[in-house]
Design an enzyme around this catalytic site. Structure first.
Site, PDB file in Angstrom:
ATOM      1  N   CYS A 113      66.430  46.769  24.233  1.00  0.00           N
ATOM      2  CA  CYS A 113      65.511  47.472  25.117  1.00  0.00           C
ATOM      3  C   CYS A 113      66.257  48.089  26.303  1.00  0.00           C
ATOM      4  O   CYS A 113      67.104  48.949  26.120  1.00  0.00           O
ATOM      5  CB  CYS A 113      64.396  46.518  25.542  1.00  0.00           C
ATOM      6  SG  CYS A 113      62.917  47.320  26.169  1.00  0.00           S
ATOM      7  N   HIS A 114      65.966  47.664  27.532  1.00  0.00           N
ATOM      8  CA  HIS A 114      66.655  48.152  28.722  1.00  0.00           C
ATOM      9  C   HIS A 114      67.957  47.390  28.997  1.00  0.00           C
ATOM     10  O   HIS A 114      68.715  47.771  29.890  1.00  0.00           O
ATOM     11  CB  HIS A 114      65.746  48.035  29.949  1.00  0.00           C
ATOM     12  CG  HIS A 114      64.615  49.008  29.977  1.00  0.00           C
ATOM     13  ND1 HIS A 114      63.488  48.850  29.205  1.00  0.00           N
ATOM     14  CD2 HIS A 114      64.433  50.146  30.675  1.00  0.00           C
ATOM     15  CE1 HIS A 114      62.660  49.844  29.434  1.00  0.00           C
ATOM     16  NE2 HIS A 114      63.205  50.653  30.326  1.00  0.00           N
ATOM     17  N   GLY A 115      68.214  46.322  28.248  1.00  0.00           N
ATOM     18  CA  GLY A 115      69.403  45.501  28.456  1.00  0.00           C
ATOM     19  C   GLY A 115      70.716  46.272  28.482  1.00  0.00           C
ATOM     20  O   GLY A 115      71.606  45.947  29.280  1.00  0.00           O
ATOM     21  N   PRO A 116      70.893  47.298  27.629  1.00  0.00           N
ATOM     22  CA  PRO A 116      72.174  48.021  27.620  1.00  0.00           C
ATOM     23  C   PRO A 116      72.527  48.745  28.920  1.00  0.00           C
ATOM     24  O   PRO A 116      73.668  49.186  29.084  1.00  0.00           O
ATOM     25  CB  PRO A 116      71.999  49.021  26.468  1.00  0.00           C
ATOM     26  CG  PRO A 116      71.048  48.350  25.537  1.00  0.00           C
ATOM     27  CD  PRO A 116      70.072  47.657  26.462  1.00  0.00           C
ATOM     28  N   TRP A 117      71.594  48.861  29.853  1.00  0.00           N
ATOM     29  CA  TRP A 117      71.919  49.491  31.136  1.00  0.00           C
ATOM     30  C   TRP A 117      73.161  48.873  31.769  1.00  0.00           C
ATOM     31  O   TRP A 117      73.994  49.583  32.321  1.00  0.00           O
ATOM     32  CB  TRP A 117      70.758  49.326  32.108  1.00  0.00           C
ATOM     33  CG  TRP A 117      69.918  50.543  32.335  1.00  0.00           C
ATOM     34  CD1 TRP A 117      70.202  51.835  32.023  1.00  0.00           C
ATOM     35  CD2 TRP A 117      68.635  50.548  32.965  1.00  0.00           C
ATOM     36  NE1 TRP A 117      69.162  52.651  32.413  1.00  0.00           N
ATOM     37  CE2 TRP A 117      68.185  51.882  32.993  1.00  0.00           C
ATOM     38  CE3 TRP A 117      67.831  49.558  33.507  1.00  0.00           C
ATOM     39  CZ2 TRP A 117      66.968  52.252  33.551  1.00  0.00           C
ATOM     40  CZ3 TRP A 117      66.617  49.931  34.053  1.00  0.00           C
ATOM     41  CH2 TRP A 117      66.188  51.266  34.074  1.00  0.00           C
TER      42      TRP A 117
END
Length: 183
Positions: A113-117
């Protein structure tokens, strides 16, 4: 594919605002496969998860503060999403260093989800093939990522998925990677 990860320790890096399902489902799969999940956070005490971006969910006990965590103590790393969680983690220098240590040691890292930021801010995204929640695709592309809209993407030791709808394949791929890396 092998699914027994007995004797392994898997760090879950997260803070307040983590998407609850992106924590609890992979966590349960690690335990089911014989591994030990460990909650690592910039916070101490407990963190509060979310269902989506608006609804507070359960609280979870922090096992280790990230400033005290060492990648060599773990066999793999999971970075769940959640907008608030991911936006806070990405600028935490201790969290960045912890993630970087897993890449340096070529250990499995799974992010959804947004984790790769955080991979952008840690300087680990450029040149990788990844997926994520669609709203951060431009950020990843601008950081030099070959972004694709797929359920689960594996690039070396990095596993990425888009959203909670991908958790089954995300978790299964995580377990397979940990089993292969530790046999």
């Amino acid at each position: 594919m092998p699914t027994d990860i007995s004797g392994t320790k898997v760090a879950f890096l997260l803070g307040h605002g983590v998407e609850q399902a992106e924590l609890t489902q992979p966590w349960a799969e690690v335990k089911k496969a014989g591994g030990t999940p460990v909650l690592v956070s910039p916070e101490s005490g407990t963190i509060t998860a979310m269902k989506g971006d608006w609804d507070h969910a359960d609280t979870f006990d922090v096992d280790v503060e990230v400033k005290d965590a060492k990648a060599e103590d773990y066999d793999a790393l999971v970075i769940p999403g959640g907008t608030i969680n991911a936006d806070t983690l990405r600028i935490d220098t201790d969290a960045q260093a912890f993630v970087t240590a897993f890449f340096d040691a070529a250990k499995p890292v799974a992010s959804i989800c947004h984790g790769p930021w955080i991979l952008i801010d840690a300087g680990l995204a450029k040149g990788r093939r990844m997926t994520s929640y669609e709203s951060i695709s431009t950020d990843l592309k601008n950081a030099g990522v070959d972004w694709t809209d797929e359920e689960c993407v594996v690039d070396g030791n990095l596993i990425t998925s888009r959203n909670p709808g991908d958790l089954e394949v995300f978790s299964a791929t995580l377990i397979e990677k940990v089993a292969a890396a530790t046999k």
